[in-house]
Design an enzyme around this catalytic site. Structure first.
Site, PDB file in Angstrom:
ATOM      1  N   LYS A  34       0.798  -1.207   0.000  1.00  0.00           N
ATOM      2  CA  LYS A  34       0.000   0.000   0.000  1.00  0.00           C
ATOM      3  C   LYS A  34       0.841   1.273   0.000  1.00  0.00           C
ATOM      4  O   LYS A  34       0.601   2.203  -0.781  1.00  0.00           O
ATOM      5  CB  LYS A  34      -0.909  -0.074   1.224  1.00  0.00           C
ATOM      6  CG  LYS A  34      -1.417   1.196   1.733  1.00  0.00           C
ATOM      7  CD  LYS A  34      -2.025   0.979   3.089  1.00  0.00           C
ATOM      8  CE  LYS A  34      -0.976   1.164   4.162  1.00  0.00           C
ATOM      9  NZ  LYS A  34      -1.567   1.375   5.477  1.00  0.00           N
ATOM     10  N   THR A  35       1.847   1.311   0.843  1.00  0.00           N
ATOM     11  CA  THR A  35       2.677   2.509   0.901  1.00  0.00           C
ATOM     12  C   THR A  35       3.428   2.712  -0.412  1.00  0.00           C
ATOM     13  O   THR A  35       3.581   3.837  -0.886  1.00  0.00           O
ATOM     14  CB  THR A  35       3.673   2.415   2.066  1.00  0.00           C
ATOM     15  OG1 THR A  35       2.968   2.054   3.243  1.00  0.00           O
ATOM     16  CG2 THR A  35       4.348   3.747   2.308  1.00  0.00           C
ATOM     17  N   ASP A 226      -4.526   7.899   3.924  1.00  0.00           N
ATOM     18  CA  ASP A 226      -4.085   6.568   4.318  1.00  0.00           C
ATOM     19  C   ASP A 226      -4.984   6.064   5.456  1.00  0.00           C
ATOM     20  O   ASP A 226      -5.535   6.870   6.203  1.00  0.00           O
ATOM     21  CB  ASP A 226      -2.628   6.677   4.791  1.00  0.00           C
ATOM     22  CG  ASP A 226      -1.963   5.325   4.846  1.00  0.00           C
ATOM     23  OD1 ASP A 226      -2.575   4.348   4.381  1.00  0.00           O
ATOM     24  OD2 ASP A 226      -0.832   5.251   5.354  1.00  0.00           O
ATOM     25  N   GLU A 227      -5.120   4.776   5.604  1.00  0.00           N
ATOM     26  CA  GLU A 227      -5.890   4.187   6.701  1.00  0.00           C
ATOM     27  C   GLU A 227      -7.293   4.789   6.781  1.00  0.00           C
ATOM     28  O   GLU A 227      -7.768   5.171   7.858  1.00  0.00           O
ATOM     29  CB  GLU A 227      -5.177   4.398   8.050  1.00  0.00           C
ATOM     30  CG  GLU A 227      -3.711   4.005   8.074  1.00  0.00           C
ATOM     31  CD  GLU A 227      -3.503   2.505   8.226  1.00  0.00           C
ATOM     32  OE1 GLU A 227      -4.477   1.741   8.092  1.00  0.00           O
ATOM     33  OE2 GLU A 227      -2.348   2.111   8.462  1.00  0.00           O
ATOM     34  N   GLN A 257      -8.799  -4.033   8.922  1.00  0.00           N
ATOM     35  CA  GLN A 257      -7.843  -3.506   9.898  1.00  0.00           C
ATOM     36  C   GLN A 257      -8.373  -2.273  10.619  1.00  0.00           C
ATOM     37  O   GLN A 257      -7.605  -1.458  11.132  1.00  0.00           O
ATOM     38  CB  GLN A 257      -6.521  -3.172   9.205  1.00  0.00           C
ATOM     39  CG  GLN A 257      -5.827  -4.396   8.654  1.00  0.00           C
ATOM     40  CD  GLN A 257      -4.471  -4.062   8.067  1.00  0.00           C
ATOM     41  OE1 GLN A 257      -3.581  -3.593   8.755  1.00  0.00           O
ATOM     42  NE2 GLN A 257      -4.326  -4.290   6.771  1.00  0.00           N
ATOM     43  N   ARG A 616       1.319  -8.927  11.107  1.00  0.00           N
ATOM     44  CA  ARG A 616       2.585  -8.179  11.218  1.00  0.00           C
ATOM     45  C   ARG A 616       3.776  -9.077  10.937  1.00  0.00           C
ATOM     46  O   ARG A 616       4.884  -8.616  10.687  1.00  0.00           O
ATOM     47  CB  ARG A 616       2.767  -7.573  12.624  1.00  0.00           C
ATOM     48  CG  ARG A 616       1.775  -6.514  13.069  1.00  0.00           C
ATOM     49  CD  ARG A 616       1.535  -5.455  12.074  1.00  0.00           C
ATOM     50  NE  ARG A 616       0.352  -5.779  11.267  1.00  0.00           N
ATOM     51  CZ  ARG A 616       0.065  -5.201  10.104  1.00  0.00           C
ATOM     52  NH1 ARG A 616       0.843  -4.266   9.617  1.00  0.00           N
ATOM     53  NH2 ARG A 616      -1.010  -5.553   9.405  1.00  0.00           N
TER      54      ARG A 616
END
Length: 775
Positions: A34-35, A226-227, A257, A616
Site C-alpha cells: 500500500k505505501t 491513508d488508513e 484492519q 505483522r
DNA sequence: CCGGGCATCCTTTTT
DNA sequence: GGATGCCCGG
C-alpha cells in the site's frame, strides 16, 4: 526519476497508481504494498504535470507520515518532495488552524492540550460546578466530550440531543452537557485546543468561512488519505469539504484492519465511499508480499468470522513456512521468560538480530514481564508507546513554562508551574486568583500581573511579582527574536529547575536531570535543523511548541535502525512488519478485552485487532497465553482466548516446548533445547510461589501512635503565652510537657515530650494546636 | 503552607 | 503493582 517505476508494480497496483483524476478507493489488504502504491502514485501525479504544492497526503501517525515522506524523496529527490503537504490529520490541521486562528478568536500561538491537560481542565470544572469527580469520572466525561466533537456536535447540540440526554440521564450523569459547555469555554479562554478540537475547529473553519474553504480547495487539488477505515465523522466531513470542488480524492484502507472505533472511527466511511462519490474507481490489492502462507491463512481464516466486509481474497506467492507456534505458560512471568528465551534461541539458530523481533500485546501494562525477562537475558529492547517522553512530569513542567511564555492565556499551564520550583504560592493563593479571574472575567494571568491592585500582600505579593517578572523577561526574549533554544536555556537557569535537578542525587533525580538535558538537546536540534518547507522558516518558540505537542514518542527514534527488540501494543504496530512476531496474552478478558465482548461490533473489532497482530509477521509467529497472571496485584486465572479456537489446526504447532522454559534462577545460563529441558520445566513449575491460590492477605499495620481522645473542654491556647516547663494537651498525642521554645513570634515552635506518643516532638504552633493544662 | 505517607482507583487501545 | 489523591503532622 526514472521511467521504470511502473514496471515494478503488479497489475492492480499499477491501475491504482495510474488513476489520476476522480475518486479512487484502494482496498489494500495487509502487506499488499500500500505505501509503495501511495508513494509511487504521488510520483506519477508529478510526472503527469500535477504541482507538488497541490498535493495533500494525510496519515494517522507521525511514523507513517515520515515514512511516506522519505519514500517519496527517494523517488523524487528532496527538492521536489519538500513541497508536498504530507502529515498527520492533526499536525496538518494544526498548521492550517494556526494560520487562520484569529478568525476563530484564537491566538495563533494557541496551546495544544494533550489528554492529561484536558482531564485536568475537566477536574477544575467539576470542582467549580460542585460535581463529584467520583461520580463524574474525568476519564469518562472526557470520553463523552471527545465523542461529541468527533461527531461534530457543539455543547448546545449536545444539550439538546434527545438520545444523548436520555443516555446521560440513564447513567445518572445529566450534567455532562454543562460540563462540555464549560470545558469548551475554558479551553477557548485559555487559548487552547485539545486533540479533538484540531479536527472539530478545522471543520468549523471550513464550514463557516467560505473564502477559507475556497482557498484550501484550490490549494489541495489532490488529496490522499491513508488508513481511511480509521477516519471518524469529523475527518470524513473535512475531507468531503476539501475535496468537493475537484473530487480528486484517493483513499486507501482495509476494512479488516479498522481498530479505532473507540476513538470515534466508523468503518462506514470506507464501506460507503463508493456511494458517497459517484464513479469511484475501486482497486483491490490482494496479493500479500509480506507473510508466509501459514501466517496468512491463519489470518484469513480468523477474520472470516466477521460479518459485513468488503469482499476480497488475500493470497501470497511466498513459501508455506513454519507452522504458528502456540505456547501456553503457567504465569505471565513465565510467558516473559519464554519469549526472552526463544528470542535468544532464535538468534542463535536462525541468525536473527534483535531488531528482527517484535512483541505485541493488547495493553501497555503487559510490557513489564517482558522487560524483566529481556533485561535478565541482556537482550536490548525498546518499548514504543506507553508513557511518552513528553508526558513525563519533569518534561511537562518544563514545557509548561515555554507554553506559558508563548500563551499567557493558558491558565492550566500557569497553575502547573506557578509554584514549581517552590516559591511560596500555594493552593490558597491560586484559588483566590481563580475566583478573582472568574468574578472579573479577566484572564488568570492578568490577576497575577495586577496582584497588588487585587490586594495580595507581603511574601505572597513578592512571590507573584517575581514570577510575573520572570515570565515577562522570557517574553521579552521572544520579542527580540531569540530562538526556542535560547529561551529554553534561560528558563532552565532563571527558574532554577536545572540546578535543582542537578543537585538531586537520587536515582530518579538523576533520570529527571538527564531527561531535561535530553529535552534541551532536542530543542537545540530543532533550532539548528533547517526546515524543509518554506512556510516555516523561523525557529521560534511558538513553532517549536506547535510541533512537539503532536509528537508521540514513536517519532522520537533517531535510532530507528538500532538493534533492539521492539515492544508495543498491537494498535501501535499497525502498518509495521517484523520477521519474527510474538503475539502474547491471548486470554479471555485480556484479548479479547473484557471491555469489548458485550456487542458483536466490539468483538469483531477485537478480532480485527488479532488479524492485525497476526499479519505483522513475515516468517515466524509465536502466540502465547498464560494460565494465570497478576492483575492489580493479585493472581487471576483466564481461559485461553476464543480466537485461538478460530485458528485452523493444520497451521498450528502446539508441541513447541519453548526456547527452553528455564528454571527461575537460570539467569545467565539459558538452557534451551537441550537435554536439561525436562528438568528445567519441572523446576519452573515447582518454583512458582504458593501465592498461586489467588488469596493474598494484606496485613493491616498497627497504628504507631496511640489514639488519644481529647478532653471535652479542649480549646487551643494562644501560642504567645506558652513557655518551656508548661504542661499541655495535644489532640492526637495526649498530654505532654514543653521542654523548649524557639522561632520568631509569628512562627513559634515548641518542643514537647509526650510520654504516651513516642516522646519528643516539635510542634509548629501556627498549625498544630495545644491547650495549656498546667502553667 | 508543604511534603510525606497511606488509600484508592485502576486498565483497553492513541492523535 | 503503580499513579494519583487526600489527610495529617511539622
Amino acid at each position: 526519476m526514472n521511467d521504470n517505476y511502473l514496471s515494478e508494480l503488479n497489475e492492480p497496483q499499477r491501475a491504482a497508481v495510474m488513476h489520476i483524476n476522480g475518486p479512487l478507493m484502494i482496498v489494500a489488504g495487509a502487506g499488499s504494498g500500500k505505501t509503495k502504491v501511495l508513494t509511487t502514485r504521488i510520483a506519477h501525479l508529478l510526472r503527469n504535470g500535477v504541482d507538488a504544492f497541490n498535493i495533500l497526503s494525510l496519515t494517522f501517525t507521525n511514523k507513517a507520515a515520515k515514512e511516506m515522506k522519505e519514500r517519496v524523496e527517494r523517488i523524487l529527490g528532496s527538492s521536489e518532495a519538500r513541497n508536498l503537504y504530507i502529515g498527520t490529520f492533526h499536525s496538518v490541521f494544526a498548521r492550517l488552524l494556526r494560520a487562520e486562528a484569529t478568525k476563530l478568536g484564537y491566538p495563533s500561538d494557541f496551546t495544544i492540550y494533550d489528554s492529561d491537560d484536558a482531564k485536568s481542565v475537566i477536574k477544575t470544572i467539576l470542582h467549580e460546578l460542585n460535581l463529584d469527580d467520583k461520580h463524574y469520572k474525568p476519564n469518562l466525561v472526557y470520553g463523552r466530550i471527545s465523542a461529541a466533537k468527533n461527531n461534530l456536535m457543539s455543547p448546545e447540540e449536545y444539550k439538546h440531543d434527545h438520545a444523548i440526554q436520555q443516555e446521560d440521564m440513564r447513567a445518572n450523569r445529566p450534567m455532562i452537557g454543562h460540563i462540555y459547555e464549560a470545558y469548551a469555554k475554558r479551553c477557548f479562554k485559555n487559548g487552547a485546543m485539545d486533540f479533538d478540537d484540531l479536527l472539530y475547529k478545522m471543520y468549523l473553519l471550513l464550514k463557516h468561512f467560505p473564502e477559507v474553504l475556497h482557498k484550501y480547495q484550490h490549494k489541495f487539488k489532490y488529496i490522499m488519505i491513508d488508513e481511511y477505515q480509521d477516519t471518524n465523522p469529523a475527518q470524513y466531513e473535512i475531507i468531503k469539504l476539501l475535496g468537493a470542488a475537484h473530487e480528486n480524492i484517493c483513499v486507501v484502507g482495509d476494512d479488516a484492519q479498522s481498530i479505532y472505533s473507540f476513538r470515534g472511527a466508523t468503518i462506514q466511511n470506507i464501506l460507503q465511499f463508493e456511494k458517497d462519490y459517484e464513479d469511484t474507481k475501486v482497486v483491490k490489492l490482494e496479493q500479500n508480499y509480506r507473510s508466509t502462507k501459514s501466517i496468512l491463512n491463519v489470518a484469513n481464516e480468523v477474520i472470516g468470522n466477521n460479518k459485513g466486509q468488503i469482499e476480497k481474497a488475500l493470497w501470497t506467492d511466498n513459501i508455506e513456512g513454519e507452522k504458528i507456534k502456540l505456547v501456553r505458560t503457567m504465569t505471565d512471568n513465565e510467558e516473559g521468560k519464554f519469549v526472552a528465551d526463544t528470542i535468544a534461541e532464535q538468534k542463535l539458530r536462525n541468525h536473527y538480530n534483535n531488531r528482527d523481533f517484535c512483541i505485541l500485546y493488547r495493553t501497555n501494562a503487559q510490557s513489564r514481564s517482558f522487560e524483566e525477562s529481556l533485561r535478565r537475558m541482556n537482550i536490548a529492547y525498546r518499548i514504543f508507546g506507553g508513557i511518552s517522553f513528553y508526558q513525563r512530569k519533569e518534561i511537562k513542567d518544563f514545557l509548561s513554562y515555554l507554553r506559558v511564555v508563548s500563551n499567557t492565556r493558558d491558565e492550566e499551564n500557569i497553575k502547573r508551574i506557578i509554584n514549581y520550583p517552590i516559591r511560596g504560592i500555594g493552593k490558597t493563593t491560586i484559588e483566590k486568583t481563580m475566583v478573582l479571574a472568574n468574578d472579573q472575567d479577566i484572564p488568570f494571568w492578568e490577576v497575577l500581573v495586577r496582584a497588588r491592585e487585587f490586594g495580595f500582600k507581603g511574601g505572597t505579593l513578592e512571590a507573584i511579582d517575581g514570577f510575573v517578572t520572570m515570565i515577562q523577561s522570557f517574553q521579552a526574549m521572544v520579542q527580540q527574536q531569540h530562538n526556542a533554544y535560547d529561551i529554553a536555556i534561560a528558563v532552565g537557569k532563571s527558574t532554577g529547575i536545572v540546578k535543582e535537578l542537578f543537585n538531586d542525587k537520587t536515582t530518579e533525580g538523576l533520570a529527571r536531570y538527564e531527561n531535561i538535558q535530553e529535552l534541551l538537546n532536542s530543542i537545540k536540534e530543532f533550532t539548528e535543523t533547517p526546515t524543509e518547507d518554506g512556510e516555516l522558516l523561523e525557529k521560534s518558540l511558538g513553532t517549536y511548541l506547535q510541533q512537539i505537542s503532536l509528537l508521540t514518542d514513536a517519532d522520537n527514534g533517531s535510532d530507528e535502525n538500532s538493534d533492539v527488540v521492539k515492544l508495543m501494543t498491537i494498535h501501535a504496530a499497525k502498518g509495521l512488519e517484523f520477521p519474527v512476531v510474538f503475539n502474547v496474552g491471548l486470554e479471555e478478558s485480556l484479548f479479547p478485552s473484557s471491555m469489548s465482548i458485550n456487542t458483536r461490533e466490539e468483538l469483531e473489532e477485537e478480532r480485527r485487532l488479532f488479524y492485525v497482530a497476526v499479519t505483522r509477521a513475515k516468517t515466524r509467529l509465536f502466540i502465547s497465553y498464560a494460565n494465570s497472571r497478576y492483575r492489580f496485584g493479585n493472581l487471576v486465572q483466564n481461559e485461553p482466548s476464543r480466537f485461538l479456537d478460530e485458528m485452523p489446526e493444520k497451521y498450528i504447532d502446539r508441541s513447541y516446548a519453548g526456547g527452553g522454559v528455564r528454571n527461575a534462577f537460570g539467569g545467565s545460563n539459558s538452557g534451551w533445547g537441550n537435554s536439561n529441558n525436562m528438568f528445567d520445566r519441572k523446576k519452573t513449575v515447582v518454583t512458582q510461589p504458593p501465592t498461586a491460590t489467588g488469596v493474598r492477605s494484606t496485613p493491616k499495620p498497627m497504628p504507631v501512635v496511640s489514639t488519644h481522645v481529647p478532653s471535652p473542654n479542649f480549646t487551643p491556647d494562644d501560642p504567645a503565652t506558652m513557655e518551656a516547663g508548661m504542661e499541655v494537651e495535644h489532640q492526637k498525642f495526649g498530654f505532654g510537657t514543653i521542654t523548649a521554645m524557639e522561632g520568631a513570634s509569628h512562627n513559634r515552635i515548641a518542643t514537647v515530650v509526650f510520654p504516651k506518643a513516642g516522646g519528643e516532638k516539635k510542634i509548629m504552633l501556627n498549625y498544630a494546636k495545644l491547650m495549656i493544662t498546667k502553667r
